[in-house]
Design a protein around this motif. Structure first.
Motif, mmCIF file in Angstrom:
data_model
loop_
_atom_site.group_PDB
_atom_site.id
_atom_site.type_symbol
_atom_site.label_atom_id
_atom_site.label_comp_id
_atom_site.label_asym_id
_atom_site.label_seq_id
_atom_site.Cartn_x
_atom_site.Cartn_y
_atom_site.Cartn_z
ATOM 1 N N ALA A 253 -91.411 14.035 61.345
ATOM 2 C CA ALA A 253 -92.758 13.485 61.418
ATOM 3 C C ALA A 253 -92.960 12.674 62.691
ATOM 4 C CB ALA A 253 -93.032 12.608 60.201
ATOM 5 N N ALA B 125 -96.896 12.311 59.550
ATOM 6 C CA ALA B 125 -97.181 13.336 60.562
ATOM 7 C C ALA B 125 -98.680 13.525 60.738
ATOM 8 C CB ALA B 125 -96.530 14.654 60.163
ATOM 9 N N GLN B 126 -99.427 13.519 59.633
ATOM 10 C CA GLN B 126 -100.875 13.677 59.717
ATOM 11 C C GLN B 126 -101.506 12.467 60.413
ATOM 12 O OE1 GLN B 126 -102.855 13.973 55.965
ATOM 13 N NE2 GLN B 126 -104.828 14.452 56.876
ATOM 14 N N THR C 250 -92.987 24.708 58.977
ATOM 15 C CA THR C 250 -92.621 23.571 58.128
ATOM 16 C C THR C 250 -92.288 22.361 58.995
ATOM 17 O OG1 THR C 250 -90.316 24.254 58.071
ATOM 18 C CG2 THR C 250 -91.722 25.023 56.279
ATOM 19 N N LEU C 251 -92.482 21.219 58.436
ATOM 20 C CA LEU C 251 -92.276 19.965 59.139
ATOM 21 C C LEU C 251 -90.787 19.675 59.283
ATOM 22 C CD1 LEU C 251 -93.789 17.493 60.293
ATOM 23 C CD2 LEU C 251 -93.508 16.429 58.056
ATOM 24 N N ARG D 90 -92.452 20.759 64.264
ATOM 25 C CA ARG D 90 -92.507 21.770 63.204
ATOM 26 C C ARG D 90 -91.652 22.973 63.598
ATOM 27 N NH1 ARG D 90 -96.318 20.427 59.566
ATOM 28 N NH2 ARG D 90 -97.907 18.949 60.214
ATOM 29 N N ASN E 10 -91.110 15.099 50.687
ATOM 30 C CA ASN E 10 -91.656 15.084 52.034
ATOM 31 C C ASN E 10 -93.081 14.561 52.099
ATOM 32 O OD1 ASN E 10 -89.445 15.973 53.418
ATOM 33 N ND2 ASN E 10 -89.982 18.130 53.244
ATOM 34 N N ALA E 11 -93.624 14.033 51.026
ATOM 35 C CA ALA E 11 -95.007 13.572 51.022
ATOM 36 C C ALA E 11 -95.222 12.449 52.027
ATOM 37 C CB ALA E 11 -95.417 13.127 49.627
ATOM 38 N N ALA F 148 -93.419 11.832 54.724
ATOM 39 C CA ALA F 148 -93.271 12.386 56.074
ATOM 40 C C ALA F 148 -94.521 13.168 56.477
ATOM 41 C CB ALA F 148 -92.047 13.279 56.152
ATOM 42 N N LYS F 149 -95.105 13.893 55.519
ATOM 43 C CA LYS F 149 -96.321 14.645 55.817
ATOM 44 C C LYS F 149 -97.485 13.706 56.116
ATOM 45 C CE LYS F 149 -95.108 18.762 53.198
ATOM 46 N NZ LYS F 149 -95.382 19.585 52.016
ATOM 47 N N ARG F 150 -97.575 12.625 55.354
ATOM 48 C CA ARG F 150 -98.628 11.633 55.601
ATOM 49 C C ARG F 150 -98.451 10.991 56.984
ATOM 50 N NH1 ARG F 150 -98.320 10.097 50.426
ATOM 51 N NH2 ARG F 150 -96.745 8.514 50.877
ATOM 52 N N PRO G 151 -95.364 15.117 65.668
ATOM 53 C CA PRO G 151 -94.555 15.770 64.641
ATOM 54 C C PRO G 151 -93.969 17.071 65.177
ATOM 55 C CG PRO G 151 -96.895 15.849 64.080
ATOM 56 C CD PRO G 151 -96.771 15.080 65.338
#
Length: 187
Positions: A85, A10-11, A81-82, A75, A3-4, A6-8, A73
Motif C-alpha cells: 500500500a 492504498a486508496q 492485486t495489491l 500492484r 488486506n482491508a 492496506a486497501k484503504r 501503492p
C-alpha cells in the motif's frame, strides 16, 4: 479481510497523490496566469522575484515526487492485486511536514503572483517552525533536562497527571510495600 486496512491506505494514498499532482499544476498555472495579468515584469529573468519563484519550485517538486514515491501503492502487473500500500500519507510527522512545506510554497507562489514580492516573507514560517521544533524537542531537554511541555507544568503536577492503568497502579502499590515479586525499574 486481512488486506482491508492496506486497501484503504492504498486508496487514500492514491487520492492524496492525485490531489498533490493537481495542486502542483493548478498552483503553477495560477501563479503564472496572475503574473501575466498583474505582474508582467516579474516574469523577466532579470528580476529577483522570477528567481525566487524558480527556486521555490525545487522544494515543491522534490517533496511532491518524494511523497509520490513513498506513497504509491504497488500492484502485481499481471493480476492487479495489491502488493504494497506504500507509506501512509496521512501519518503525522515528517510526511505531514512535507505536505506543510508544499502548501506554504504553493501559497507563496500564488500570493506573490497576485499581491507582489512581499508574500515571500511568509516562507519564513518554515525555518521558524523548524527552529521551534528543534528547541522544544532537542535543545531545551538537553540543557534544562526536561521537555518544553513538562517545563510549563511544575514537576509535582506532571507526575500526578500521568495516566496509569489498574495494573500499573497495582504494581506501584506492591513495589511501595516492598513486595519481592515486583522488580524496580529505573526511568
Amino acid at each position: 479481510m486481512a488486506n482491508a486496512s492496506a486497501k484503504r491506505t492504498a486508496q487514500h494514498n492514491a487520492e492524496s497523490i492525485k490531489n498533490l499532482r493537481l495542486g502542483l499544476l493548478v498552483s503553477g498555472a495560477l501563479s503564472i496566469l496572475l503574473r501575466l495579468l498583474f505582474r508582467r515584469g516579474s516574469l523577466s529573468p532579470k528580476q529577483l522575484s522570477f528567481w525566487i519563484y524558480v527556486f521555490s519550485l525545487v522544494p515543491s517538486v522534490f517533496l511532491s515526487r518524494y511523497l509520490e514515491r513513498i506513497g504509491s501503492p504497488r500492484r502485481d502487473p499481471t493480476t492487479g492485486t495489491l502488493i504494497s500500500a506504500g507509506e501512509d500519507l496521512s501519518r503525522p510527522g515528517i510526511i505531514e511536514w512535507c505536505f506543510d512545506v508544499i502548501y506554504i510554497t504553493w501559497a507563496c507562489q500564488v500570493g506573490s503572483g497576485a499581491f507582489g514580492q512581499w508574500v515571500w516573507w511568509l516562507y519564513l514560517i518554515i525555518p521558524l517552525y523548524a527552529i521551534f521544533k528543534l528547541w522544544s524537542s532537542v535543545i531545551s531537554p538537553m540543557f534544562f533536562g526536561r521537555s518544553a511541555a513538562a517545563a510549563a507544568a511544575p514537576e509535582g503536577e506532571a507526575e500526578t497527571k500521568e495516566p496509569t492503568s489498574k495494573r500499573q497502579e497495582k504494581l506501584r502499590k506492591r513495589s511501595e510495600r516492598g513486595d519481592p515479586r515486583v522488580r524496580m525499574q529505573t526511568r
